[in-house]
Design an enzyme around this catalytic site. Structure first.
Site, PDB file in Angstrom:
ATOM      1  CG  ASP A 160      -7.804  -6.935  -3.158  1.00  5.91           C
ATOM      2  OD1 ASP A 160      -7.284  -5.869  -3.500  1.00  5.91           O
ATOM      3  OD2 ASP A 160      -7.182  -7.845  -2.577  1.00  5.91           O
ATOM      4  CG  HIS A 188      -3.353  -8.226  -2.197  1.00  5.80           C
ATOM      5  ND1 HIS A 188      -4.421  -7.367  -2.286  1.00  5.80           N
ATOM      6  CD2 HIS A 188      -2.313  -7.480  -1.756  1.00  5.80           C
ATOM      7  CE1 HIS A 188      -4.044  -6.165  -1.905  1.00  5.80           C
ATOM      8  NE2 HIS A 188      -2.766  -6.199  -1.586  1.00  5.80           N
TER       9      HIS A 188
HETATM   10  P1  NAI Z   1       4.512  -0.059   7.598  1.00  5.90           P
HETATM   11  O1  NAI Z   1       5.834   0.061   6.915  1.00  5.90           O
HETATM   12  O2  NAI Z   1       3.840   1.148   8.149  1.00  5.90           O
HETATM   13  O3  NAI Z   1       4.658  -1.110   8.798  1.00  5.90           O
HETATM   14  C1  NAI Z   1       5.264  -2.347   8.648  1.00  5.90           C
HETATM   15  C2  NAI Z   1       5.887  -2.705   9.986  1.00  5.90           C
HETATM   16  O4  NAI Z   1       6.382  -4.044   9.882  1.00  5.90           O
HETATM   17  C3  NAI Z   1       7.057  -1.807  10.365  1.00  5.90           C
HETATM   18  O5  NAI Z   1       6.856  -1.291  11.670  1.00  5.90           O
HETATM   19  C4  NAI Z   1       8.259  -2.744  10.311  1.00  5.90           C
HETATM   20  O6  NAI Z   1       9.251  -2.425  11.246  1.00  5.90           O
HETATM   21  C5  NAI Z   1       7.586  -4.079  10.615  1.00  5.90           C
HETATM   22  N1  NAI Z   1       8.376  -5.257  10.251  1.00  5.90           N
HETATM   23  C6  NAI Z   1       9.188  -5.429   9.184  1.00  5.90           C
HETATM   24  N2  NAI Z   1       9.764  -6.650   9.247  1.00  5.90           N
HETATM   25  C7  NAI Z   1       9.290  -7.250  10.345  1.00  5.90           C
HETATM   26  C8  NAI Z   1       9.510  -8.523  10.940  1.00  5.90           C
HETATM   27  N3  NAI Z   1      10.363  -9.410  10.405  1.00  5.90           N
HETATM   28  N4  NAI Z   1       8.855  -8.834  12.082  1.00  5.90           N
HETATM   29  C9  NAI Z   1       8.012  -7.939  12.641  1.00  5.90           C
HETATM   30  N5  NAI Z   1       7.766  -6.713  12.124  1.00  5.90           N
HETATM   31  C10 NAI Z   1       8.391  -6.381  11.000  1.00  5.90           C
HETATM   32  O7  NAI Z   1       3.582  -0.828   6.559  1.00  5.90           O
HETATM   33  P2  NAI Z   1       1.999  -0.969   6.556  1.00  5.90           P
HETATM   34  O8  NAI Z   1       1.413   0.136   5.776  1.00  5.90           O
HETATM   35  O9  NAI Z   1       1.526  -1.204   7.934  1.00  5.90           O
HETATM   36  O10 NAI Z   1       1.833  -2.285   5.661  1.00  5.90           O
HETATM   37  C11 NAI Z   1       2.253  -3.547   6.139  1.00  5.90           C
HETATM   38  C12 NAI Z   1       2.215  -4.566   5.009  1.00  5.90           C
HETATM   39  O11 NAI Z   1       0.881  -4.776   4.572  1.00  5.90           O
HETATM   40  C13 NAI Z   1       3.000  -4.155   3.756  1.00  5.90           C
HETATM   41  O12 NAI Z   1       3.694  -5.302   3.277  1.00  5.90           O
HETATM   42  C14 NAI Z   1       1.913  -3.767   2.777  1.00  5.90           C
HETATM   43  O13 NAI Z   1       2.325  -3.911   1.439  1.00  5.90           O
HETATM   44  C15 NAI Z   1       0.845  -4.765   3.142  1.00  5.90           C
HETATM   45  N6  NAI Z   1      -0.524  -4.452   2.711  1.00  5.90           N
HETATM   46  C16 NAI Z   1      -1.305  -5.497   2.305  1.00  5.90           C
HETATM   47  C17 NAI Z   1      -2.599  -5.296   1.911  1.00  5.90           C
HETATM   48  C18 NAI Z   1      -3.454  -6.450   1.468  1.00  5.90           C
HETATM   49  O14 NAI Z   1      -4.577  -6.176   1.013  1.00  5.90           O
HETATM   50  N7  NAI Z   1      -3.037  -7.710   1.559  1.00  5.90           N
HETATM   51  C19 NAI Z   1      -3.179  -3.948   1.904  1.00  5.90           C
HETATM   52  C20 NAI Z   1      -2.298  -2.909   2.388  1.00  5.90           C
HETATM   53  C21 NAI Z   1      -1.007  -3.174   2.769  1.00  5.90           C
END
Ligand code: NAI
Length: 336
Positions: A160, A188
């Site tokens: 952000d 966030h």
């Molecule tokens: P994604 O769905 O592509 O990848 C998430 C991965 O986490 C998947 O491979 C899944 O299997 C794994 N996962 C789920 N539970 C798990 C656990 N208990 N232990 C280990 N791995 C686990 O999602 P993406 O796009 O990579 O986003 C990840 C997270 O980041 C989401 O929660 C998203 O909302 C968040 N995010 C946060 C932002 C921020 O500014 N704080 C910005 C963009 C995304």
């Protein structure tokens, strides 16, 4: 030779994971002279994908990457780590209520908080990226208490912050290097408050405050804030996937600055446990402007607020308090 840093990335088979691991492995985060041992954690169903990522990292032939391993259990993931990028989280599925999402994430971050306490170094520093990031960090910190100090837990609002810098540079016809000291206050989420009251812009050699540089208060208190708040949603609309490249870059900026410190005269935004500064309830993981020196962040003190800012900060505080209370209730309800 410098001892390697052991760095964990959770959710490493996901899309942010794919963009983040290369920056950690190639020296962008910890420096070109700092060897890294990378540990990639994901759920067992993703073990093949994870292995593919390991193979690609090996094929990058990076001098700073001393080892890389893929794991699907907490013990080998958290053992002896210096830094944790907690990216993996339960995504919101269609038809899922907010409280179900929160409960699923509470379960993950409670378990990871305990694993940090049990297996990681007591000096480990943690960034939570997985949403709801602030509250997930609150829960992880709560269950690591006694072993790892709460100040070592943070959540990411750097994306952000970077979005705010970029919007200000675009509006003033400058480049990122000319803009500094924006602040993201709070959560966030859509209630975050992107604040440019203390930001400066350098144009044609002159540094001025952002309000003078933009010359359009209505823009800064309206469309500017909305653009930063809603940027994530717009990216999903366009890409049909959430921000990954920019999120990974922001997480790396966050840890880079925590490791090396902030530049003189500059602060960055980081969601950290409140010490009561600016009347924010103690312990809430709240995004503040911070300066960092020798690996320790300090909340910038003495900033003043007008009524507009006070209203925005009150709204995001209220949302975070509600999230915290719901998360604590989810811990009790599910007895997890
Ligand atoms: P994604 O769905 O592509 O990848 C998430 C991965 O986490 C998947 O491979 C899944 O299997 C794994 N996962 C789920 N539970 C798990 C656990 N208990 N232990 C280990 N791995 C686990 O999602 P993406 O796009 O990579 O986003 C990840 C997270 O980041 C989401 O929660 C998203 O909302 C968040 N995010 C946060 C932002 C921020 O500014 N704080 C910005 C963009 C995304």
């Amino acid at each position: 030779m410098t001892a390697p840093l052991r760095v964990l990335v959770t959710g490493a088979a996901g899309q942010i994971g794919y963009s983040i691991v290369i920056r950690i492995a190639d020296g962008t985060v910890f420096g070109k002279d700092q060897p890294v041992q990378l540990v990639l954690l994901d759920v067992p169903q993703c073990s093949n994908v994870l292995e593919g990522v390991v193979f690609e990292l090996q094929d990058c032939a990076l001098p700073t990457l001393h080892s890389v391993e893929a794991v699907t259990e907490e013990k080998p993931a958290f053992t002896g780590i210096d830094y944790a990028f907690l990216v993996g989280a339960m995504p919101r599925r269609e038809g899922m209520e907010r409280k179900d999402l929160l409960a699923a994430n509470v379960k993950i971050f409670k378990s990871q908080g305990k694993a940090l306490a049990e297996y990681a170094k007591p000096t480990t520093k943690v960034i939570v990226v997985g949403n709801p990031a602030n509250t997930n960090a609150f829960i992880a910190a709560k269950y690591a208490v006694g072993k790892i100090p709460a100040k070592n837990f943070s959540a990411m609002t750097r994306l952000d912050h970077n979005r705010a810098l970029a919007q200000l540079a675009l509006k003033t016809g400058t480049t990122i290097g000319d803009v500094k000291n924006v602040i993201i206050w709070g959560n966030h989420s859509g209630t975050q408050f992107p604040d440019v009251t203390h930001a400066t812009v350098k144009k044609n050699g002159n540094e001025t405050d952002a309000y003078s540089a933009v010359g359009d208060n209505a823009f800064l208190q309206g469309p500017f804030i909305a653009t930063v708040q809603k940027r994530g949603g717009v990216i999903i609309e366009k890409r049909k996937l959430s921000s990954a490249m920019s999120a990974a870059k922001a997480a790396c900026d966050h840890i880079h600055d925590w490791h090396f410190g902030t530049k003189a005269g500059e602060h960055v935004s980081m969601a950290v446990p409140s010490d009561g500064s600016y009347g924010i309830p103690q312990g809430l993981i709240f995004s503040f402007p911070v300066t960092i020196e020798s690996g320790e962040w300090k909340i910038v003190q003495g900033l003043s607020f007008d009524d507009f800012a006070k209203g925005k900060i009150a709204a995001t505080t209220k949302e975070l308090e509600e999230e915290r209370d719901d998360a604590l209730k989810a811990c009790d309800d599910a007895n997890i």
